[in-house]
Design a protein around this motif. Structure first.
Motif, PDB file in Angstrom:
ATOM      1  N   ASN A  95       0.875  -1.172  -0.166  1.00  0.00           N
ATOM      2  CA  ASN A  95       0.066  -0.063   0.108  1.00  0.00           C
ATOM      3  C   ASN A  95       1.028   1.354   0.064  1.00  0.00           C
ATOM      4  OD1 ASN A  95      -1.934   1.671   0.266  1.00  0.00           O
ATOM      5  ND2 ASN A  95      -2.523   1.312   2.477  1.00  0.00           N
ATOM      6  N   LEU A  96       0.297   2.286  -0.304  1.00  0.00           N
ATOM      7  CA  LEU A  96       0.957   3.602  -0.246  1.00  0.00           C
ATOM      8  C   LEU A  96       0.240   4.265   0.913  1.00  0.00           C
ATOM      9  CD1 LEU A  96       2.171   5.051  -3.660  1.00  0.00           C
ATOM     10  CD2 LEU A  96       3.594   4.304  -1.716  1.00  0.00           C
ATOM     11  N   ILE A  97       0.878   4.994   1.823  1.00  0.00           N
ATOM     12  CA  ILE A  97       0.151   6.079   2.748  1.00  0.00           C
ATOM     13  C   ILE A  97       0.667   7.397   2.347  1.00  0.00           C
ATOM     14  CG2 ILE A  97      -0.058   6.545   5.144  1.00  0.00           C
ATOM     15  CD1 ILE A  97       0.936   3.800   5.928  1.00  0.00           C
ATOM     16  N   PHE A  98      -0.387   8.074   1.990  1.00  0.00           N
ATOM     17  CA  PHE A  98       0.057   9.822   1.549  1.00  0.00           C
ATOM     18  C   PHE A  98       0.277  11.035   2.560  1.00  0.00           C
ATOM     19  CE2 PHE A  98      -0.450   8.525  -3.028  1.00  0.00           C
ATOM     20  CZ  PHE A  98      -1.033   7.625  -2.751  1.00  0.00           C
ATOM     21  N   GLY A  99       0.956  11.768   2.372  1.00  0.00           N
ATOM     22  CA  GLY A  99       0.985  12.822   3.104  1.00  0.00           C
ATOM     23  C   GLY A  99      -0.207  13.510   2.592  1.00  0.00           C
ATOM     24  N   LYS A 100      -0.434  14.840   3.438  1.00  0.00           N
ATOM     25  CA  LYS A 100      -2.021  15.920   2.995  1.00  0.00           C
ATOM     26  C   LYS A 100      -1.287  16.490   1.568  1.00  0.00           C
ATOM     27  CE  LYS A 100      -4.725  14.246   6.159  1.00  0.00           C
ATOM     28  NZ  LYS A 100      -5.803  13.415   5.517  1.00  0.00           N
ATOM     29  N   GLY A 101       0.163  16.659   1.647  1.00  0.00           N
ATOM     30  CA  GLY A 101       0.357  17.312   0.234  1.00  0.00           C
ATOM     31  C   GLY A 101       1.249  18.974   0.769  1.00  0.00           C
ATOM     32  N   THR A 102       2.076  19.398  -0.039  1.00  0.00           N
ATOM     33  CA  THR A 102       2.476  20.847   0.194  1.00  0.00           C
ATOM     34  C   THR A 102       1.955  21.601  -1.283  1.00  0.00           C
ATOM     35  OG1 THR A 102       4.401  20.196   1.583  1.00  0.00           O
ATOM     36  CG2 THR A 102       4.356  22.417   0.273  1.00  0.00           C
TER      37      THR A 102
END
Lengths: 108, 114
Positions: A95-102
């Motif tokens: 799986n990939l766990i994502f950050g909220k983004g910049t």
């Protein structure tokens, strides 16, 4: 606490500035990805790394496995670099766990 | 290569209707992922397939969601019945050897359920 934390959330820079986006994670990973999402919505993979450093053009990505931290650097930033940059970590389950983004905005 | 192809690009439907999203991965890729992106939750994995077999569907919100991959070149994500909270952008991505290769994303399907 999120498993993947990015900072800053928003970043405004002047054209030509050196930019750093940080990503910290709390889980064991097999690889870390940096993704770019443009205002049109498409997502592009910039880097996938599990150690050390990678460079592509004006973009540099580094990772410190011991500190569970990665940075994305943009040298000589340009307005076309304006986008959301997302850090994602790949776990053992595929799986990939994502950050909220910049969200980066580079002004001319 | 044409990249990962998703259809439709936009879908507007009424609550209760069935919605089917489609994805064609890059030829030769053996792993396919369905993600959902919302403002509140960002990107989340729904399900992924390896060699056409579902490996992890723990991200599928509930029984209203189902996904299939009948062959290596096609996958569908179905929502039946749809609800307004399903409104999001749904991305499909594919790769070869998940641990060693970058992901290639489709352009996404923007779903609006009214």
């Amino acid at each position: 606490k999120n498993e993947v934390e990015q900072s800053p959330q928003n970043l405004t820079a002047q054209e030509g500035e050196f930019i750093t986006i940080n990503c910290s994670y709390s889980v064991g990973i097999s690889a870390l990805h940096w993704l770019q999402q443009h205002p049109g919505g498409g997502i592009v993979s910039l880097f996938m790394l599990s150690s050390g450093k990678k460079k592509h053009g004006r973009l540099i990505a580094t990772i410190n496995i011991q500190e569970k931290h990665s940075s994305l650097h943009i040298t000589a930033s340009h307005p076309r670099d304006s986008a959301v940059y997302i850090c994602a970590v790949g776990g053992s389950q595929g799986n990939l766990i994502f950050g909220k983004g910049t969200k980066l905005s580079v002004k001319p | 290569d044409a990249g990962v192809i998703q259809s439709p690009r936009h879908e507007v439907t009424e609550m209760g209707q069935e919605v089917t999203l489609r994805c064609k991965p890059i030829s030769g890729h053996n792993s396919l992922f369905w993600y959902r992106q919302t403002m509140m939750r960002g990107l989340e994995l729904l399900i992924y397939f390896n060699n056409n077999v579902p490996i992890d569907d723990s991200g599928m919100p509930e029984d209203r969601f189902s996904a299939k991959m009948p062959n290596a070149s096609f996958s569908t994500l179905k929502i039946q019945p749809s609800e307004p909270r399903d409104s999001a952008v749904y991305f499909c991505a594919s790769t070869w050897e998940f641990y060693n290769s970058p992901l290639h994303f489709g352009n996404g399907t923007r779903l609006t359920v009214t």
